[in-house]
Design a protein around this motif. Structure first.
Motif, PDB file in Angstrom:
ATOM      1  N   GLN A 126       0.615  11.219  -1.314  1.00  0.00           N
ATOM      2  CA  GLN A 126       1.827   9.948  -1.474  1.00  0.00           C
ATOM      3  C   GLN A 126       1.202   8.817  -0.994  1.00  0.00           C
ATOM      4  O   GLN A 126       0.545   8.622   0.081  1.00  0.00           O
ATOM      5  CB  GLN A 126       3.086  10.565  -0.729  1.00  0.00           C
ATOM      6  N   VAL A 127       1.636   7.779  -1.580  1.00  0.00           N
ATOM      7  CA  VAL A 127       1.151   6.303  -0.957  1.00  0.00           C
ATOM      8  C   VAL A 127       2.337   5.567  -0.562  1.00  0.00           C
ATOM      9  O   VAL A 127       3.415   5.586  -1.481  1.00  0.00           O
ATOM     10  CB  VAL A 127       0.226   5.649  -1.917  1.00  0.00           C
ATOM     11  N   LEU A 128       2.632   5.047   0.464  1.00  0.00           N
ATOM     12  CA  LEU A 128       4.056   4.395   0.950  1.00  0.00           C
ATOM     13  C   LEU A 128       3.673   3.006   0.918  1.00  0.00           C
ATOM     14  O   LEU A 128       2.559   2.400   1.471  1.00  0.00           O
ATOM     15  CB  LEU A 128       4.449   4.889   2.224  1.00  0.00           C
ATOM     16  N   ALA A 129       4.382   2.221  -0.028  1.00  0.00           N
ATOM     17  CA  ALA A 129       4.202   0.708  -0.181  1.00  0.00           C
ATOM     18  C   ALA A 129       5.060   0.074   1.217  1.00  0.00           C
ATOM     19  O   ALA A 129       6.040   0.717   1.613  1.00  0.00           O
ATOM     20  CB  ALA A 129       4.845   0.256  -1.300  1.00  0.00           C
ATOM     21  N   PRO A 130       4.971  -1.223   1.613  1.00  0.00           N
ATOM     22  CA  PRO A 130       5.426  -1.708   2.613  1.00  0.00           C
ATOM     23  C   PRO A 130       7.106  -1.967   2.242  1.00  0.00           C
ATOM     24  O   PRO A 130       7.884  -1.802   3.448  1.00  0.00           O
ATOM     25  CB  PRO A 130       4.842  -3.265   2.799  1.00  0.00           C
ATOM     26  N   ASP A 131       7.444  -1.924   1.137  1.00  0.00           N
ATOM     27  CA  ASP A 131       8.766  -2.192   0.675  1.00  0.00           C
ATOM     28  C   ASP A 131       9.535  -0.626   0.887  1.00  0.00           C
ATOM     29  O   ASP A 131      10.611  -0.586   0.521  1.00  0.00           O
ATOM     30  CB  ASP A 131       9.122  -2.677  -0.580  1.00  0.00           C
ATOM     31  N   GLY A 132       8.648   0.516   0.923  1.00  0.00           N
ATOM     32  CA  GLY A 132       9.515   1.737   1.101  1.00  0.00           C
ATOM     33  C   GLY A 132       9.062   2.553  -0.260  1.00  0.00           C
ATOM     34  O   GLY A 132       9.471   3.715  -0.348  1.00  0.00           O
TER      35      GLY A 132
END
Length: 435
Positions: free
Chosen positions: A275-281
């Protein structure tokens, strides 16, 4: 007269002056110059398993599969002849095959179909290594394709020596990661071929695999597992891939159909279920991020190649391990023949006198011979010219130097009779070179 432009090599990317990138070109040129020499150099599959008419049958099987799914003639034309989805069109079939053959249960959306495993390496390294401080640990000796890819991307590599039983020793992995961290850089990932590695032919003991995953987890390392040769064991019993043992989603798995189907399709894949988590969630899969990179390089993997391999998978009920049983027997017999001929031409007393030795891989395409002279390109060319046999120098496979007196022998493209003749010629050369 109009002057033409000359590009100084020093103004091009530094990798173009790296001898590593010349290694395979030199080998191909030498092979062309000595077409009559028996060659232990190429790691390509045996051509006796390929028939041109099979390509049509594979494609027909995939077209029938599309029809069974209810696709219209127009939709079939679009699927085969147009630009397709960047992640590929046969991920569902590849996922079924992985489950059947490896006990590896990957969701189709976690796969990216690539132009050979080599593209997969480039995509993975580009995605993971974000800054100049990121370092790739590699098992040493190491496949030149991954160290070459790292060189193209300006990614630093640090070698981890193979342990006495094969594969990187977990303690050596810990030590290498900590040394990188102490130098102010980040150990990002470890590249490893657990089964019958190119070039050494060694394999990791099954009981050591969980220990390697634990060591990598303790050091914050992702593991890049490359598995081109796993089907080709000499003995009974299948070995679990690192990915099949992975409970933390720490393993990124590189697969290829070059050895298990045929290399001309240029088809590989990556299983990237992290999983990759972006700054915006927002969360995505690493596979989706790799697809972004792929869209700016090869755009998509050729649909016709995917269709042919997809048809081959369907014709074998998505069970390539069973389909490769004849190839497995062929390579096992060839490897046994190589070891038997080395034993015959170098009896124990002569081995001791000359300082010759070799390993005894449990499968795959390769074995390594230790010799009492520098086994470089000049020696290989002399061997081809004077004795009619080719092999591969090992030194380019050692990122930090080494292997100067070792050579790789590949058995995959030869017959048992050719192996016997080739080892006899090679033995004559070794004695002559030893003086």
């Amino acid at each position: 007269m109009t002057a033409t432009i000359t590009l100084p090599l020093g103004e091009l990317h530094a990798s173009l002056a790296d001898p590593l990138l010349d290694a395979m070109t030199f080998l191909n040129e030498v092979t062309e110059r000595y077409p009559d020499a028996l060659s232990f150099a190429p790691g390509r599959p045996h051509e006796g398993f390929f028939e041109p008419e099979d390509v049509h049958d594979h494609l027909d099987a995939y077209l029938a599969h599309l029809a069974e799914r209810g696709l219209s003639g127009s939709a079939v034309r679009t699927a085969l002849f147009q630009y397709g989805p960047t992640k590929g069109i046969i991920a569902d079939l590849v996922a079924r095959t992985l489950a059947n053959d490896e006990g590896l249960h990957a969701a189709p959306e976690s796969l990216v179909l690539t132009v050979g495993a080599q593209e997969g390496m480039l995509l993975v390294l580009r995605a993971l290594c974000a800054t100049p401080e990121d370092v790739l640990l590699v098992s040493s000796p190491c496949y030149v394709g991954v160290t070459g890819a790292a060189r193209l991307l300006d990614v630093a590599t640090v070698p981890v020596p193979e342990g006495p039983d094969g594969g990187p020793d977990p303690q050596a992995v810990r030590a290498a990661a900590r040394a990188v961290r102490a130098a102010g850089r980040r150990p990002r990932a470890l590249y490893v071929v657990p089964d019958f590695a190119n070039p050494s032919g060694t394999s990791m003991p099954v009981e050591a695999r969980a220990g390697l995953l634990d060591a990598a987890a303790e050091e914050g390392l992702l593991v890049i597992e490359d598995n081109p040769y796993g089907f080709f064991a000499r003995g009974a019993g299948d070995r679990p891939t690192l990915k099949a043992l992975d409970r933390r989603r720490q393993v990124i798995y590189l697969g290829s159909f070059a050895k298990t189907c045929f290399p001309g399709a240029r088809l590989g894949y990556v299983v990237a279920d992290q999983q990759v988590l972006a700054p915006d969630g927002r969360t995505t899969l690493l596979a989706d991020e790799l697809a972004k990179l792929k869209s700016m390089t090869t755009v998509n993997t050729p649909a016709l190649s995917q269709a042919v391999i997809g048809g081959m998978l369907l014709r074998h009920d998505c069970r390539l391990r069973d389909a490769n049983a004849p190839a497995r027997a062929h390579y096992a017999a060839n490897l046994a023949a190589l070891l038997r001929e080395l034993e015959r031409h170098f009896p124990p007393a002569e081995r001791a006198r000359l300082g010759v030795s070799w390993n005894e891989p449990e499968g795959g395409f390769f074995a390594v011979l230790q010799v009492p002279f520098t086994a470089d390109g000049a020696a290989m060319e002399r061997c081809a010219r004077e004795h009619g046999v080719l092999w591969t120098p090992m030194a380019p496979f050692y990122p930090a130097g080494g292997g100067e007196r070792r050579l790789r022998l590949s058995i995959s493209a030869l017959s048992e009779r050719q192996i016997g003749t080739g080892v006899a010629r090679l033995a004559d050369f070794v004695r002559a070179a030893a003086g």
